[in-house]
Scaffold this motif. Sequence first.
Motif, PDB file in Angstrom:
ATOM      1  N   SER A  56       0.789  -1.330   0.102  1.00 50.27           N
ATOM      2  CA  SER A  56      -0.065   0.117  -0.036  1.00 50.27           C
ATOM      3  C   SER A  56       0.703   1.334  -0.031  1.00 50.27           C
ATOM      4  CB  SER A  56      -0.816  -0.073   1.182  1.00 50.27           C
ATOM      5  OG  SER A  56      -0.330  -0.183   2.451  1.00 50.27           O
ATOM      6  N   PRO A 102       1.353   5.402  -2.095  1.00 51.11           N
ATOM      7  CA  PRO A 102       0.828   6.449  -3.179  1.00 51.11           C
ATOM      8  C   PRO A 102       1.143   5.974  -4.397  1.00 51.11           C
ATOM      9  CG  PRO A 102       3.120   7.268  -2.354  1.00 51.11           C
ATOM     10  CD  PRO A 102       2.586   5.950  -1.439  1.00 51.11           C
ATOM     11  N   ASP A 103       0.095   6.416  -5.238  1.00 50.62           N
ATOM     12  CA  ASP A 103       0.141   6.163  -6.679  1.00 50.62           C
ATOM     13  C   ASP A 103       0.369   4.935  -7.135  1.00 50.62           C
ATOM     14  OD1 ASP A 103      -0.113   6.897  -9.170  1.00 50.62           O
ATOM     15  OD2 ASP A 103       1.997   7.960  -9.519  1.00 50.62           O
ATOM     16  N   LEU A 104      -0.653   3.963  -6.691  1.00 53.20           N
ATOM     17  CA  LEU A 104      -0.338   2.493  -6.992  1.00 53.20           C
ATOM     18  C   LEU A 104      -0.236   2.188  -8.493  1.00 53.20           C
ATOM     19  CD1 LEU A 104      -2.363   0.767  -4.317  1.00 53.20           C
ATOM     20  CD2 LEU A 104       0.134   1.041  -4.328  1.00 53.20           C
ATOM     21  N   ALA A 147      -5.599  -4.824  -8.048  1.00 50.28           N
ATOM     22  CA  ALA A 147      -5.940  -3.889  -7.128  1.00 50.28           C
ATOM     23  C   ALA A 147      -6.953  -4.517  -6.157  1.00 50.28           C
ATOM     24  CB  ALA A 147      -6.305  -2.775  -7.722  1.00 50.28           C
ATOM     25  N   GLY A 159      -8.563  -1.853  -3.651  1.00 46.51           N
ATOM     26  CA  GLY A 159      -9.026  -0.584  -3.031  1.00 46.51           C
ATOM     27  C   GLY A 159      -7.656   0.016  -2.825  1.00 46.51           C
ATOM     28  N   ASN A 160      -7.204   0.211  -1.581  1.00 45.18           N
ATOM     29  CA  ASN A 160      -6.239   0.968  -1.030  1.00 45.18           C
ATOM     30  C   ASN A 160      -4.738   0.194  -1.243  1.00 45.18           C
ATOM     31  OD1 ASN A 160      -7.479   3.417  -1.225  1.00 45.18           O
ATOM     32  ND2 ASN A 160      -7.902   2.784   1.115  1.00 45.18           N
ATOM     33  N   SER A 161      -4.928  -0.749  -1.589  1.00 49.59           N
ATOM     34  CA  SER A 161      -3.712  -1.813  -1.512  1.00 49.59           C
ATOM     35  C   SER A 161      -3.918  -2.819  -2.711  1.00 49.59           C
ATOM     36  CB  SER A 161      -3.632  -2.891  -0.374  1.00 49.59           C
ATOM     37  OG  SER A 161      -4.599  -4.034  -0.321  1.00 49.59           O
ATOM     38  N   ASN A 191       8.109   5.301   0.838  1.00 52.25           N
ATOM     39  CA  ASN A 191       6.395   5.494   1.583  1.00 52.25           C
ATOM     40  C   ASN A 191       5.716   4.220   1.283  1.00 52.25           C
ATOM     41  OD1 ASN A 191       7.069   8.176   2.032  1.00 52.25           O
ATOM     42  ND2 ASN A 191       6.184   9.021   0.248  1.00 52.25           N
ATOM     43  N   TYR A 192       6.043   3.052   0.527  1.00 52.39           N
ATOM     44  CA  TYR A 192       5.215   2.005   0.184  1.00 52.39           C
ATOM     45  C   TYR A 192       5.655   0.922   1.465  1.00 52.39           C
ATOM     46  CZ  TYR A 192       4.850   3.399  -4.561  1.00 52.39           C
ATOM     47  OH  TYR A 192       4.311   4.039  -5.542  1.00 52.39           O
TER      48      TYR A 192
END
Lengths: 380, 308
Positions: free
Chosen positions: B233, B235-237, B255, B257-259, B281-282
């Motif tokens: 999870s 930014p910018d996946l 994908a 959702g957020n992860s 950040n990952y």
Amino acid sequence: MKKWHRFSIARFRAMLVKEFIQMRRDRLTFGMMVGIPLLQLVLFGYAINADPKHLPAAVILADHGPEGRTLLSSLQNSGYYNLVRQVKTEVEGHDLLARGQVQFVVNIPENFSRDFVRGDRPELLVEADATDPGTTGNAIGSLSTALNMALQNDLKGPLESLAVNNGPIDLRVHSLYNPEAITQYNIVPGLMGVVLTLTMILVTGLAITRERERGTMENLLSMPTRPIEVLIGKLVPYILVGYIQVGLILFAARFLFHVPMFGSLALLLTAAAVFIIANLAVGITFSTIATNQLQAMQMTFFFFLPSLLLSGFAFPFRGMPGWAQMIGQVLPLTHFVRIVRGVLLKGNGVGSIGLELWPIALFAAVAMFVAMKRYRQTLD
Amino acid sequence: MNGESAIDVRGMTKRFGDRMVVDHVDLDVRAGEIFGFLGPNGSGKTTFLRMLCGLLRADEGRGTCLGHDVINESEAIKREAGYMTQRFSFWEDLSIEENLDFVARMYDVKNRRQTVRESLKQLGLTERKDQLAGHLSGGWKQRLALAACLIHKPRLLLLDEPTAGVDPKARRDFWDEIHHLAGEGLTVLVTTHYMDEAERCHRLAYISRGKLLTHGTVADVIARERLTTWAVSGPDLPNLTAQLRERPGVEQTVAFGNSMHVSGDDAVALKQAIAPFRANNYEWHQVESELEDVFIHLMDKSPDTSSS
């Protein structure tokens, strides 16, 4: 927003293209759009003739003098009469008329020549099966002209004095079965067959295609049923409906159109059962061939049109060329129209009805066989 | 579950013209089992079910269904099986009661009236029994279809995507009912697209382009594919996805959702592939592969899964 209200060539074209694609995909509809006009052209153009000629006639020749022979050959030469056989008695002649094997019986009585020469105005009797006034009308109309022309040659010399105003012979025409030439007497009984043909084929034609279109066929097939159970189960309710139609038309024939009913109604109702089953079998067969309800309806029309035109219901059967009569002989409606007219107007009995009933029964058996063969017990 | 086979077929094959729709499928379903049949659209699931209940003739194959020969004794199978079609296939112009009554007559059910009455009561439709089936909502149609399929007390229930277009609550009720029936000894073969439903089956099979790719319990199926999966999870996946897909060892990204799940066959190669992205950040951690990861993996492995 505003421009959406305007007529858009692009959207119109989109619609147009889509319709053409769908039209091309539905081969049967496309075929019918070409096939129906062709069929109509052929039937109306070549098969139908409102002025039938060469109508079969039987002769009772009780006098062998020259005048009688002259008259007969002039009838033959008029083109309307085809003298196909000679019979001995009036009973025999009437029997042929009742069965529809001849359209006329020409009766030249004993001493015809003697009375003619004496100037006694002998009687010439022409009996016509006038159930369908359209068939016999012109032939009867041509009678007196043909006879007078024929006798003009004989009325030269010593017999010239006989050529008086009211003619040398006493021509009598008996229009049997429908003496007043009432069209309804002919049309209303025939209509029974027409109505049954159209509705019976249509309803059963839709019967199986509807199950297929709605997806219920898959369900039906997943249950332990035999084809015969499904097919007969679908037919029987419509036999009942068919009888309601028969009842309605008989009621109207009797009380609205005052059509005479000489024969046995029980016999007519029995024959109707065979006819109804034949049509239902055709419908079921169409139902097993068509992939959707529209196709089933198109097939119904493709069958109904020749039935209507070639059966002798609307146009004189004897006016059609040989090939059209042959097709007509195969169609159940042709025989049923004769049965209904025969029973109601002529009072025909089992004997002559049987002759017309077996072709219907045979047709029903073949159609049912095809339906059983075509009915798929799987979705393959 | 007593280990006895309800369905035991080998080499079931069906061609439509040149197209192989079901390609030598072997299947063994035990009595009292809920067996899930999964696969993409057009993979041959419906065709396979139809062959089992005699709606389609198999081109090849042999075996038994409920002890009857699957090729020659489809009449006997039909009597003891209930088949619920994908599309509602009862008569919309008959009432609820009339539909049930018709089906009961078709199967020559004993004490027909009483059976129908009880079925209505169980459905909770006694009051609405005279309503036309066509007026029912999707969920109720599905319940009616199930009740109708069960009215002759079949030993085997074949369900073809029974919960398509049904709301989650009705779906859960439906599955509770299926489990209840299986508990009473009914064998159920059900096709589905939903992973949560697949996980509610005792065993399952995955079919793609007519071929059976894997089968077993959920755990078996996951274990057999030896898929390693990492969840990430940050930014910018979408951008990360594009970069990861270029890397060797990364077979699929899914994908959530957020992860996002990143999976591959080769655990070492996969670890190397994601190494450059482990900073900035990952947040990465290795997870158990889920059924969905495995199925997408299977689908990607078999060439061209689209129906043609």
